[in-house]
Design an enzyme around this catalytic site. Structure first.
Site, short mmCIF file in Angstrom:
data_model
loop_
_atom_site.label_atom_id
_atom_site.label_comp_id
_atom_site.label_asym_id
_atom_site.label_seq_id
_atom_site.Cartn_x
_atom_site.Cartn_y
_atom_site.Cartn_z
N ILE A 1 -4.43 10.48 2.89
CA ILE A 1 -3.76 9.95 4.08
C ILE A 1 -2.33 9.58 3.77
O ILE A 1 -1.47 9.61 4.62
CB ILE A 1 -4.43 8.66 4.62
N THR B 1 0.65 9.12 0.39
CA THR B 1 1.06 9.09 -1.01
C THR B 1 2.28 8.22 -1.10
O THR B 1 3.36 8.60 -0.64
CB THR B 1 1.43 10.51 -1.52
N SER C 1 0.72 3.84 -4.70
CA SER C 1 -0.68 4.16 -4.46
C SER C 1 -0.84 5.45 -3.69
O SER C 1 0.08 5.91 -3.03
CB SER C 1 -1.35 3.02 -3.68
N VAL C 2 -2.04 6.01 -3.83
CA VAL C 2 -2.43 7.17 -3.02
C VAL C 2 -3.66 6.73 -2.24
O VAL C 2 -4.56 6.10 -2.80
CB VAL C 2 -2.80 8.37 -3.91
N VAL C 3 -3.68 7.01 -0.95
CA VAL C 3 -4.81 6.60 -0.13
C VAL C 3 -5.53 7.84 0.39
O VAL C 3 -4.91 8.76 0.91
CB VAL C 3 -4.36 5.70 1.04
N LYS D 1 -8.07 3.48 -1.84
CA LYS D 1 -6.71 3.27 -2.33
C LYS D 1 -6.72 3.37 -3.84
O LYS D 1 -7.37 2.58 -4.53
CB LYS D 1 -6.21 1.89 -1.87
N ASP E 1 4.83 -8.53 1.96
CA ASP E 1 5.37 -7.20 2.29
C ASP E 1 5.05 -6.90 3.74
O ASP E 1 4.69 -5.78 4.11
CB ASP E 1 4.77 -6.13 1.36
P1 ADP Z 1 1.28 1.40 -0.13
O1 ADP Z 1 1.41 0.35 -1.19
O2 ADP Z 1 1.35 2.78 -0.67
O3 ADP Z 1 2.20 1.16 1.03
P2 ADP Z 1 -0.85 0.88 1.76
O4 ADP Z 1 -2.00 -0.02 1.52
O5 ADP Z 1 0.19 0.39 2.70
O6 ADP Z 1 -0.24 1.28 0.35
O7 ADP Z 1 -1.41 2.25 2.27
C1 ADP Z 1 -0.56 3.33 2.57
C2 ADP Z 1 -0.93 3.95 3.90
O8 ADP Z 1 -2.27 4.38 3.88
C3 ADP Z 1 -0.84 2.97 5.04
O9 ADP Z 1 0.43 2.94 5.60
C4 ADP Z 1 -1.86 3.50 6.02
O10 ADP Z 1 -1.30 4.51 6.82
C5 ADP Z 1 -2.90 4.12 5.12
N1 ADP Z 1 -4.00 3.19 4.90
C6 ADP Z 1 -4.15 2.31 3.88
N2 ADP Z 1 -5.29 1.63 4.00
C7 ADP Z 1 -5.89 2.08 5.10
C8 ADP Z 1 -7.13 1.78 5.77
N3 ADP Z 1 -7.98 0.86 5.30
N4 ADP Z 1 -7.43 2.44 6.89
C9 ADP Z 1 -6.59 3.38 7.38
N5 ADP Z 1 -5.43 3.71 6.81
C10 ADP Z 1 -5.07 3.09 5.69
MN MN Z 2 2.19 -0.06 2.64
#
Ligand code: ADP
Ligand code: MN
Length: 515
Positions: free
Chosen positions: A259, A261, A265-267, A288, A404
């Site tokens: 979803i 990068t 982190s990569v989600v 994550k 943040d």
């Molecule tokens: P980063 O430190 O890379 O910003 P995030 O936790 O903000 O990490 O996650 C990056 C993106 O992944 C988020 O902007 C969101 O779009 C998606 N994401 C993260 N966690 C979730 C979740 N639980 N459900 C849906 N989307 C998520």
């Molecule tokens: Mn984020």
């Protein structure tokens, strides 16, 4: 082989191995089949069994019970089955080693290399030697359980009276079994016994057959995953293995793709799998993966280094462990928020630097970030008041500052705002906690003022509203200076009185900054 628990075998196994009653090919309940090789090979016993079996009705379908595989409790090295499985694993290992040698020979020093990776038979759960690896077999049910009923072959015999020879004849049967091994999947290593006059007992043959089938299925599953998921290339092999284990253990159904990068982190999105005794897995999950490339994390040190919750541990840790701490921090912070009823992802499980949580969104589509969604002015106002409320809850009930907070880390889902990305969140008494809070307030104020919410407080009003402090400076510079003075005062207090005094007591006493 240690990770399948052979080492844990009980020295004095009971009268019969536990799996015997669970074997999918079963045994007529009236029969007591002995499992030692000597007994199985005894002609007397074979005839007895044959007679008994013929008298009994032949069930067409034997319901598949738990697979006869090596799990923690069912260890008995005296069983042929177990030995067969151990042998199989040894075959697999040798096969892989041979493959590796051939790969090396072919590739030589060539810059362009080919990989035999997809042909490997390796058992993922015993291929990782990492000493602090979580053993999934500990916590999960046997993931290789047969999922289809196994049919019994039709009855057939030759000869008459006393000389009757049926398919149950042990010698004929043994030879047939050996020959039938050729029908296993082509890549299934059956050793070189096929050319010999080798006789396999039914039990051993069946165990091998079942093992071959389940390995085939599992292999296909692994290879399929590997080939279809390009997103997984974004993570290193160790992480990939962690993710595979989550899928193989059944906790996750599939990992569908990436979803997001980010720098840190990569989600991934995943469909949830089977619930365990103590856990319900949400239908959709977000995974994550905290990046283990260290330079990205250097600039985050200031968050965690001064967080007293992690202070004692920080200095002693290697960088890899520090990254795990980020994941751990996110998990703890999410849990606090969940307990306060703040809409946020629910923690499913933490494994090393991989955090699995509930997915905010639907059908693989993540909820949009606040910055990407166009809200009606009514929803915008609603969102603003919700965030004001959440910031207060976060500060007062969770004793946290997001640190943040912005339209990038707030998702719009189900008609409300969800907070995410809390790995960097700190307690308000963190040496820079109030500065972080002020920055959060600035982001939120600006976003909603620009978004046309007339009621939106400015950043200084918002700061006071959230923290309960009463900083009166009427311009940003002075306000900032007062915040820093408070932080300094708190630090001095910590120096003089020990750190615990700087935290808020749970009965809602005013923060130390009020002094
Ligand atoms: P980063 O430190 O890379 O910003 P995030 O936790 O903000 O990490 O996650 C990056 C993106 O992944 C988020 O902007 C969101 O779009 C998606 N994401 C993260 N966690 C979730 C979740 N639980 N459900 C849906 N989307 C998520
Ligand atoms: Mn984020």
């Amino acid at each position: 082989m240690d990770s399948v628990g052979v080492a844990a075998a009980a020295p004095d196994a009971g009268p019969g191995p536990a799996w015997q009653t669970k074997c999918p090919w079963g045994a007529p309940s009236t029969t007591s089949i002995s499992c030692s090789l000597a007994d199985v090979m005894s002609e007397q016993l074979a005839k007895e069994l044959q007679l008994e079996e013929e008298n009994a009705a032949f069930p067409e379908v034997v319901a598949a019970a738990e697979g006869p595989f090596i799990t923690g409790e069912n260890i008995d090295t005296s069983s042929d089955l177990m030995l067969a499985q151990m042998l199989q694993m040894e075959f697999d290992r040798e096969y892989d080693a041979q493959l590796r040698r051939e790969e090396k020979k072919i590739n030589g020093d060539s810059k362009v290399s080919i990989s035999f990776e997809n042909y490997r038979k390796v058992h993922p759960y015993d291929s990782d030697s990492s000493e602090d690896e979580v053993d999934w077999q500990d916590t999960r049910h046997d993931p290789y359980r047969a999922d289809k009923p196994t049919t019994t072959p039709r009855r057939g015999f030759i000869g008459k009276g006393k000389d009757i020879t049926t398919k149950h004849d042990e010698v004929v049967c043994g030879r047939k079994n050996t020959a039938r091994m050729e029908n296993f999947a082509p890549e299934f290593q059956v050793g070189d016994g096929i050319g010999m006059d080798l006789k396999l007992s039914n039990q051993v043959f069946n165990a091998l057959k079942q093992h071959a089938y389940s390995e085939e299925r599992r292999s296909a599953r692994l290879h399929e995953k590997k080939e279809h998921s390009t997103a997984e290339k974004a993570v290193d092999p160790k992480t990939r293995l962690l993710l595979y284990k989550m899928v193989n253990s059944g906790m996750l159904e599939t990992i569908t793709g990436c979803i997001s990068t980010g720098k840190e982190s990569v989600v991934f999105h995943a469909y949830g799998g089977n619930a365990t005794e103590d856990k319900v897995i949400p239908p959709e999950c977000a995974i994550k993966v905290f990046k283990t490339t260290l330079n990205e994390f250097k600039n985050r040190d200031k968050y965690i280094k001064d967080d007293y919750r992690f202070k004692d541990r920080f200095s002693k840790l290697n960088p890899r462990k520090i990254i795990r701490m980020w994941a751990e921090k996110e998990m703890h912070n999410l849990t606090r928020m969940q307990n306060a009823g703040i809409p946020c992802p629910q923690v499913v499980i933490l494994k090393k630097h991989v955090l699995v949580m509930s997915f905010i969104g639907q059908d693989q589509v993540p909820a949009p970030k606040l910055k990407d969604v166009t809200l009606s002015s009514e929803d915008m106002k609603k969102a603003y008041y919700q965030i004001l409320n959440m910031m207060q809850q976060l500060y007062r009930e969770c004793n946290l500052v997001h640190a943040d907070l912005s339209e990038y880390n707030m998702l719009w889902h189900d008609g409300k705002v969800w907070l995410i990305d809390v790995s960097q969140s700190v307690e308000p008494t963190h040496p820079h906690g109030l500065e972080f809070l002020f920055r959060d307030c600035r982001n939120v104020s600006q976003f909603f003022q620009k978004g046309g919410v007339a009621e939106a407080l400015n950043e200084r009003e918002l700061f006071n509203a959230v923290s309960g402090l009463n900083i009166t400076a009427d311009n940003e510079v002075d306000f900032q200076a007062e915040i820093e003075a408070l932080e300094k005062m708190n630090e001095d207090h910590v120096q003089n009185h020990g750190k615990k005094l700087s935290t808020f007591s749970s009965d809602g006493d005013p923060p130390i900054y009020d002094e």
